[in-house]
Write an enzyme that holds these catalytic residues in place. Structure first.
Site: not given
Length: 494
Positions: A337, A393
């Site tokens: 991330h 995600d």
């Protein structure tokens, strides 16, 4: 160490900057572990012989930060992220506690108004949001004008942009530029009404975009259901009597909405604020945010995970895939991330949701592949040393797929809750002390210096191998090609 400011022992809250070009010393204050970029503009020097005037050296230093890697553009009280330790808090509350104990509309109230609501205040907020979920009949015409295969995000951004034309009282261009910045009761009440409308209509618009693709008539938002249950009802109801969406799926979607409600100044939130800084209406801000989130580097991340898993296929193909990732032949989606350097705290919550959803829907055929990928990557030093842990995600795409949503609808499921975060940041900026100042970033100009104009007859093509320096001709077929070959009055001779 003696503090030169106070004459007392202890550290100072400033930087001492020595400009080696001039020998001058500058004191740059530090507040909240932050230095003001404008303070560096005070550091000036004469231009060097032969230096480009475009560097503007005599006007002070600029701070270059490509992609906003370490630039704070606003003071905020909304969301805190500690990427090194995997911490996410809304208004001080850990995301784990909110996901466990609250519902989405409670969290929406928290993000917008700063505290968890009392029961009376929550009833008002919930009633107003759900009441304002009804859309004007003219909006249906807009949705019906799109092709059956139009991307739902294109429909959604257009719908929110159009929505601003329905409400004159929400437009600072028509009602005065201080419409939302006065902080008086009338201004706050007007602002709240737009907030109710946007949150309420977000699910309605999303469901309408979905049903356009299905060729189905639109459904009026029902009464008596939760925010997410109402959303599922509007997408799926086909006239069945006493239709009630699955409570498990509605609850899972509610928690997913909490996890996606805000994430500090990501690309879309920054876009909303950049747009809002011109004092345009909030519906245009939402449309801008949707356009930003539409991009595959932002809202399309969970879709990329599913496409990756489909390309891998069976679990036995995972080791070879990971080896190709190490060789940089393939891309590993759903891991790592931009902010979190250890683990995404939302991923642990969403993993538990996945188990509940799969019990209801049955296991997705890609789940085994995902689990093997997860386990092998978490045991591989190549990925752990690079702090590539699963993010939100990785699991959300699997859940949405198991719930039966098409992949190109995944970003829409991101937009619906994220309008709350956008509204919270927009409202905070409108009400900030000192008013709103339009955002105007600087650039570092490295192009040509001043050049003399050359008439077209005297110009020659610049010799370069770079394809980007000349236009490409588009191949024309069919009617377009025939028209280009025809003769007619006014035809261009170029």
């Amino acid at each position: 160490m003696v503090n030169a400011q106070t004459g007392l022992e202890g550290p100072r809250d400033d930087l001492t900057v020595i400009d080696n070009r001039t020998g001058k010393t500058y004191i740059v204050p530090i507040k909240d572990n932050t230095v003001a970029a404008i303070d560096f503009k005070k550091i000036k020097a004469p231009s060097k012989p032969g230096e480009r005037k475009e560097n503007e050296t005599e006007r002070g230093l600029r701070v270059a930060d490509k992609g906003f890697l370490n630039t704070a553009v606003i003071t905020s009280e909304i969301t805190y992220i500690d990427g090194d330790n995997g911490v996410l808090r809304y208004r001080g509350y850990p995301i784990e506690e909110l996901a466990l104990h609250s519902n989405f509309l409670e969290v929406a109230y928290l993000l917008i108004y700063g505290s968890l609501p009392s029961r009376p205040n929550f009833k008002v907020f919930q009633r107003e949001v759900m009441t304002h979920s009804i859309v004007h009949v003219d909006a249906e015409g807009l949705f019906k004008s799109f092709r059956y295969d139009a991307h739902p995000m294109a429909i959604l951004s257009s719908a929110f942009s159009a929505l601003g034309s329905f409400y004159e009282e929400a437009n600072p261009s028509l009602r005065g530029q201080n419409l939302f910045t006065k902080s008086d009761p009338a201004s706050l009440a007007n602002m709240d009404k737009q907030i109710y409308r946007i949150i309420g209509k977000a699910t309605t618009f999303a469901a309408m975009a979905y049903r356009v693709r299905q060729g189905r008539p639109f459904v009026t938002p029902p009464t008596g259901l939760s925010y997410t249950a109402s959303f599922l009802y509007q997408m799926d109801h086909l006239g069945q009597e006493d239709y009630v969406p699955s409570p498990t799926l509605a609850k899972a979607l509610d928690i997913l909405f909490i996890l996606h409600a805000d994430h500090e100044l990501n690309a879309s939130s920054t876009t909303v604020l950049q747009t809002g800084s011109s004092l345009v209406d909030p519906y245009s801000c939402m449309a801008a945010g949707i356009a930003s989130l539409y991009g595959p580097l932002h809202g399309g991340a969970n879709e990329a995970v599913i496409r990756m898993l489909i390309s891998i296929g069976h679990p036995e193909n995972v080791p070879a895939f990971l080896e190709s990732v190490k060789k940089r032949e393939r891309v590993l989606s759903g891991f790592g991330h931009r902010v979190y350097k250890t683990s995404d705290p939302r991923s642990f919550i969403i993993r538990k949701i996945a188990d509940e959803v799969f019990k209801e829907t049955g296991e997705d055929e890609l789940l085994k592949t995902a689990m093997v990928l997860h386990d092998l990557a978490m045991k591989d030093e190549y990925f752990t040393s690079r702090k590539l842990a699963p993010n939100v995600d990785f699991w959300s795409g699997l859940i949405y797929r198991a719930m039966g949503f098409p992949m190109d609808f995944f970003p829409v499921l991101f937009v619906v809750p994220r309008v709350v975060g956008w509204l919270a940041h927009w409202r905070q900026m409108m009400l900030q002390p000192g008013g709103v100042k339009i955002w105007r970033p600087r650039q570092v100009y490295v192009g040509e210096t001043k050049r003399d104009y050359v008439p077209m007859e005297q110009r020659v093509d610049v010799e370069t191998e770079e394809a980007k320096t000349r236009p490409f001709a588009v191949p024309h077929l069919g009617q377009s090609k025939r028209t280009m070959l025809a003769k007619f009055k006014g035809k261009s001779r170029l």
